[in-house]
Design a protein around this motif. Structure first.
Motif, PDB file in Angstrom:
ATOM      1  N   TRP A 163      41.393 -13.643  -3.762  1.00  0.00           N
ATOM      2  CA  TRP A 163      42.808 -13.833  -3.436  1.00  0.00           C
ATOM      3  C   TRP A 163      43.006 -14.679  -2.184  1.00  0.00           C
ATOM      4  CZ3 TRP A 163      45.870 -11.128   0.499  1.00  0.00           C
ATOM      5  CH2 TRP A 163      47.249 -11.313   0.350  1.00  0.00           C
ATOM      6  N   LEU A 189      50.662  -5.979  -3.460  1.00  0.00           N
ATOM      7  CA  LEU A 189      49.456  -6.326  -4.196  1.00  0.00           C
ATOM      8  C   LEU A 189      49.071  -5.205  -5.154  1.00  0.00           C
ATOM      9  CD1 LEU A 189      47.452  -7.756  -1.176  1.00  0.00           C
ATOM     10  CD2 LEU A 189      48.584  -9.082  -2.996  1.00  0.00           C
ATOM     11  N   GLU A 190      48.614  -5.579  -6.339  1.00  0.00           N
ATOM     12  CA  GLU A 190      48.239  -4.591  -7.352  1.00  0.00           C
ATOM     13  C   GLU A 190      47.155  -3.653  -6.839  1.00  0.00           C
ATOM     14  OE1 GLU A 190      47.085  -6.532 -10.914  1.00  0.00           O
ATOM     15  OE2 GLU A 190      48.995  -7.610 -11.171  1.00  0.00           O
ATOM     16  N   THR A 233      51.221 -16.788 -11.813  1.00  0.00           N
ATOM     17  CA  THR A 233      50.847 -15.935 -10.685  1.00  0.00           C
ATOM     18  C   THR A 233      51.083 -16.602  -9.335  1.00  0.00           C
ATOM     19  OG1 THR A 233      48.565 -16.759 -10.672  1.00  0.00           O
ATOM     20  CG2 THR A 233      49.052 -14.840 -12.071  1.00  0.00           C
ATOM     21  N   ALA A 266      47.163  -6.858   3.130  1.00  0.00           N
ATOM     22  CA  ALA A 266      46.072  -6.569   2.199  1.00  0.00           C
ATOM     23  C   ALA A 266      45.187  -5.453   2.739  1.00  0.00           C
ATOM     24  CB  ALA A 266      45.253  -7.831   1.952  1.00  0.00           C
ATOM     25  N   ARG A 281      48.858 -18.495  -8.048  1.00  0.00           N
ATOM     26  CA  ARG A 281      47.533 -18.571  -7.446  1.00  0.00           C
ATOM     27  C   ARG A 281      46.767 -19.774  -7.990  1.00  0.00           C
ATOM     28  NH1 ARG A 281      44.779 -12.678  -7.647  1.00  0.00           N
ATOM     29  NH2 ARG A 281      43.039 -13.933  -6.886  1.00  0.00           N
ATOM     30  N   GLN A 296      53.321 -14.080  -4.401  1.00  0.00           N
ATOM     31  CA  GLN A 296      52.229 -13.406  -3.703  1.00  0.00           C
ATOM     32  C   GLN A 296      52.679 -12.555  -2.522  1.00  0.00           C
ATOM     33  OE1 GLN A 296      49.107 -13.113  -4.855  1.00  0.00           O
ATOM     34  NE2 GLN A 296      50.026 -14.120  -6.624  1.00  0.00           N
TER      35      GLN A 296
END
Length: 384
Positions: free
Chosen positions: A78, A115-116, A69, A127, A71, A111
């Motif tokens: 996040w 974004l999901e 990911t 975001a 992350r 990233q």
């Protein structure tokens, strides 16, 4: 002249004695060198350098990294991966290390995708809350500092525009924090925006637009009432109940920190000493606060109750990062001793055998998390 048969063995014996003497002498030199290079058992070891401490903390932070990911601990908020990315880039910029550059590039590649939970943002770290975008955008300015690749400034520009889209006239200006419902104007979103816009100006020759945006945002924030009479920043305004007053919300350490970095960038842009004067008032108020610096050690207001997870675990390092930027902009480095005291205390009292750090820099170590570790990395980098 020929040698007698008796003289031949004598010559060999003499040569052998000379050779043995030379070997013994050489061994003595080697043993002497080894004795000075390898301390005797039980001898005190040299203390690790500030860079060694920071490097060990970075390595431990990378233990939370998820390659798939990009992350740090995908279960954590996040924004904390954006903050960890900033901490890592700060370390790389200061030390010249490129050890984790492949991971940095992997994180950005993964990233920056839509974004999901907020595909309508269209990616590039846009975001559903403006502060989340701000953390990643500032990391992009540092990635530009590291690489001089303008694509990262391009991403930061996209993010500045996105955040700016949520500025309106409610309470005379300011940026909404919560994009979905637009109920809250708070300190962190506007502080991040000020620092981002000023940072873009300082990296784009001939710019005027971003400087105008940064100054407008600072003037609004300065007059918003969120900076209280003690020179500390409360969390936000009473917009959630229809008002525009200071809500007397918690004076989180990161709200005291990001504004320092923003004011440093504005000072670099304008040369106005008033920016540094205001920054010093806020920094001094934190250091003097019995709540935020009890016994001289930076402490999050939530620590006493033990309820800082997840967000609050990362806040102190953000303050340290920005206080370090202020310190570097001032003659005599007036905050270096304070930062070193924090770093020394955390290293001695709040670290386990794997160079993982806990919540309280006064100790004892409680547990490891990416918020805690990223915070420690930013602290240790601030004293390099």
């Amino acid at each position: 002249m020929s040698l007698t048969t008796q003289g031949v063995p004598d010559m060999h014996r003499r040569a052998r004695r000379i050779w043995i003497t030379a070997v013994v002498a050489a061994c003595g030199v080697v043993l002497s060198l080894l004795a000075t290079a390898i301390p005797a058992q039980g001898a005190p070891q040299a203390a690790p350098t500030a860079r060694a401490k920071a490097s060990a903390a970075v390595d431990a932070m990378m233990g939370f990294y998820d390659q798939e990911t990009g992350r740090w601990n995908p279960e954590a908020p996040w924004w904390q991966s954006g903050n960890a990315l900033q901490a890592l880039l700060d370390f790389m910029t200061k030390t010249g290390s490129r050890k984790y550059l492949p991971e940095v590039k992997n994180t950005i590649a993964e990233q920056r995708k839509p974004l999901e939970w907020w595909p309508q943002g269209g990616g590039e770290f846009r975001a559903d809350s403006t502060d989340d975008t701000g953390w990643w955008a500032l990391a992009m300015t540092r990635m530009y500092d590291l690489t001089r690749d303008k694509q990262y400034l391009g991403i930061a520009k996209v993010d500045e525009t996105y955040m700016r889209d949520y500025w309106d006239d409610t309470c005379g200006g300011g940026i909404w924090w919560d994009i979905r419902s637009k109920t809250y104007k708070n300190a962190i979103s506007i502080e991040l925006y000020i620092k981002l816009a000023a940072s873009l100006h300082n990296r784009i020759p001939g710019d005027k637009v971003y400087l105008d945006h940064a100054l407008e945002a600072w003037n609004w924030f300065k007059n918003s009432g969120m900076i209280n009479n003690d020179h500390l920043v409360n969390d936000g305004l009473t917009t959630q109940s229809g008002g525009c007053a200071n809500n007397n919300g918690t004076t989180w350490t990161y709200n005291q920190g990001v504004v320092l970095g923003g004011l440093v960038e504005l000072y670099k842009a304008t040369g106005q000493q008033s920016m540094l004067t205001t920054a010093r008032q806020i920094a001094d108020a934190v250091i003097a606060s019995p709540l935020l610096s009890p016994k001289g050690i930076l402490t999050e207001p939530c620590e006493a109750a033990g309820n800082c997870e997840f967000d609050g675990t990362a806040f102190k390092g953000i303050f340290a990062r920005n206080l370090g930027e202020l310190d570097n902009a001032l003659p005599g480095h007036p905050y270096r001793s304070y930062l070193r005291a924090q770093a020394d205390s955390a290293y001695a009292n709040d670290r386990n055998g794997q160079n993982q750090y806990g919540q309280s820099w006064a100790g004892p170590f409680d547990k490891a998390s990416i918020g805690r570790q990223g915070s420690a990395v930013s602290l240790l980098v601030s004293v390099l």
